[in-house]
Motif scaffolding. Structure first.
Motif, PDB file in Angstrom:
ATOM      1  N   TYR A  37       0.780  -1.405  -0.153  1.00  0.00           N
ATOM      2  CA  TYR A  37       0.229  -0.083   0.277  1.00  0.00           C
ATOM      3  C   TYR A  37       0.933   1.227  -0.013  1.00  0.00           C
ATOM      4  O   TYR A  37       1.597   0.991   0.303  1.00  0.00           O
ATOM      5  CB  TYR A  37      -0.639  -0.153   1.114  1.00  0.00           C
ATOM      6  N   MET A  41       0.104   4.568   4.435  1.00  0.00           N
ATOM      7  CA  MET A  41      -0.077   3.654   5.433  1.00  0.00           C
ATOM      8  C   MET A  41       1.168   2.558   5.632  1.00  0.00           C
ATOM      9  O   MET A  41       1.343   2.260   7.812  1.00  0.00           O
ATOM     10  CB  MET A  41      -0.866   2.290   4.550  1.00  0.00           C
ATOM     11  N   ASP A 112      -2.040  -2.221   5.976  1.00  0.00           N
ATOM     12  CA  ASP A 112      -2.781  -0.991   6.401  1.00  0.00           C
ATOM     13  C   ASP A 112      -3.411  -1.208   8.057  1.00  0.00           C
ATOM     14  O   ASP A 112      -4.824  -1.416   7.597  1.00  0.00           O
ATOM     15  CB  ASP A 112      -4.399  -1.511   4.950  1.00  0.00           C
ATOM     16  N   ASN A 223      -7.498   0.779   5.125  1.00  0.00           N
ATOM     17  CA  ASN A 223      -7.398   0.769   3.782  1.00  0.00           C
ATOM     18  C   ASN A 223      -8.356   1.740   2.974  1.00  0.00           C
ATOM     19  O   ASN A 223      -9.277   1.865   3.618  1.00  0.00           O
ATOM     20  CB  ASN A 223      -7.086  -0.688   3.050  1.00  0.00           C
TER      21      ASN A 223
END
Length: 319
Positions: A37, A41, A112, A223
């Motif tokens: 990600y 994050m 996340d 997320n």
């Protein structure tokens, strides 16, 4: 004798006459982060572990082509970084991270996920009791759109209940394993080209390994998903899942499975309703019914394709 802590490594200095021997201690728990990600994050994930799970070995396996990777690595010298191939799917990230770990126990999360205050102590508490595999709950972030809520519920609703008990499945992004349990699955990991939690946990239960769930071992999922995740992501995941589940089956069984896939959306919607009824997200389920229905229809379509035509490149989308 003196004990010195150096970042994530602890050493014992043993004084014998004028000689000093430095002996590194094996970390009790290694945290393997499958990182795919945005780096914002990843930073939040690592910061939470450093603050709330001090003393663990942290290993981040990440696609080295991702933007900002070099600066991210330099910001955390106490972390072990594994440069993964481009477009490396999450199961492969887990596998190469596990190979680089040294702890007696290995916890898999993704970047996340934000570990809770009690996350580490809850995991180790159960491991000390002799439990080889323990997983925890997923907590929703403050999502502001229905796509996010639909994705969270479809992926994680069954892991939101506030209980501590033996279960048949655990989340791939919040489970800790005893090393010897994983080592016994080495051949399967090599065959599958990664650690797929759904298949790993299924094999473990078949050989008598108990899976334990404790909601206090919680992570918050931060997320954010797109409509592409809800549509193409569901299609690819379903296709890869069906192929891997049936790869040793003959064509008659594959065709029968494909013929039954139209039954999947209503069955999965019913299972989701049962899961949210036991948890805290029933109102959110009612709000995002169209989105969850779309997810499951496309997932079932993917399973149909995987049953009759194989995976194509769908494994690359497994996240």
């Amino acid at each position: 004798m003196s004990v010195i802590s150096l970042g994530q490594v602890t050493v014992i200095n043993i004084l014998a006459s004028d000689d000093m021997v430095t002996v590194p201690l094996q970390p009790t728990l290694s945290v393997v982060i499958a990182s795919h990600y945005p780096i914002s994050m990843t930073r939040r994930c690592i910061d939470a572990i450093l603050q709330r799970a001090q003393g663990v070995e942290i290993i981040v396996a990440r696609d080295q082509s991702k933007d900002g990777y070099d600066s991210l690595k330099s910001s955390y010298p106490e972390v072990t970084w594994i440069d993964a191939p481009t477009r490396c799917p999450v199961p492969e990230l887990r596998f190469i991270g596990w190979q680089a770990s040294s702890g007696e126990y290995i916890a898999f999360i993704e970047d996340d996920c934000i570990v809770s205050e009690d996350w580490l102590e809850t995991a180790l508490k159960h491991h000390r009791r002799g439990i080889a595999v323990v997983g925890g709950s997923l907590v929703a972030d403050d999502y502001d759109n229905l796509v996010d809520w639909a994705m969270f519920l479809c992926e994680y609703a069954r892991f939101t209940r506030a209980v501590a008990q033996k279960v048949k499945s655990l989340p791939g992004n919040n489970t800790s394993y005893k090393r010897s349990v994983l080592s016994g699955q080495q051949d399967s990991f090599s065959c599958e080209k990664g650690i797929y939690d759904v298949f790993l946990n299924g094999r473990l239960t078949q050989v008598g390994v108990d899976l334990f769930f404790d909601a206090d071992m919680a992570v918050k999922n931060i997320n954010r998903w797109s409509l592409r995740n809800l549509t193409l992501g569901a299609l690819h995941h379903g296709r890869c899942y069906a192929y891997m589940r049936l790869q040793k089956a003959g064509m008659p069984k594959r065709l029968l499975y494909a013929a039954l896939t139209p039954l999947l959306p209503p069955l999965l919607m019913l299972k989701l309703l049962i899961a949210v009824s036991e948890g805290q997200y029933l109102s959110k389920y009612m709000c995002c019914l169209p989105q969850t229905c779309l997810f499951y229809v496309l997932w079932a379509s993917g399973e149909f394709l995987g049953s009759v035509a194989g995976p194509a490149d769908s494994a690359r989308y497994w996240s």
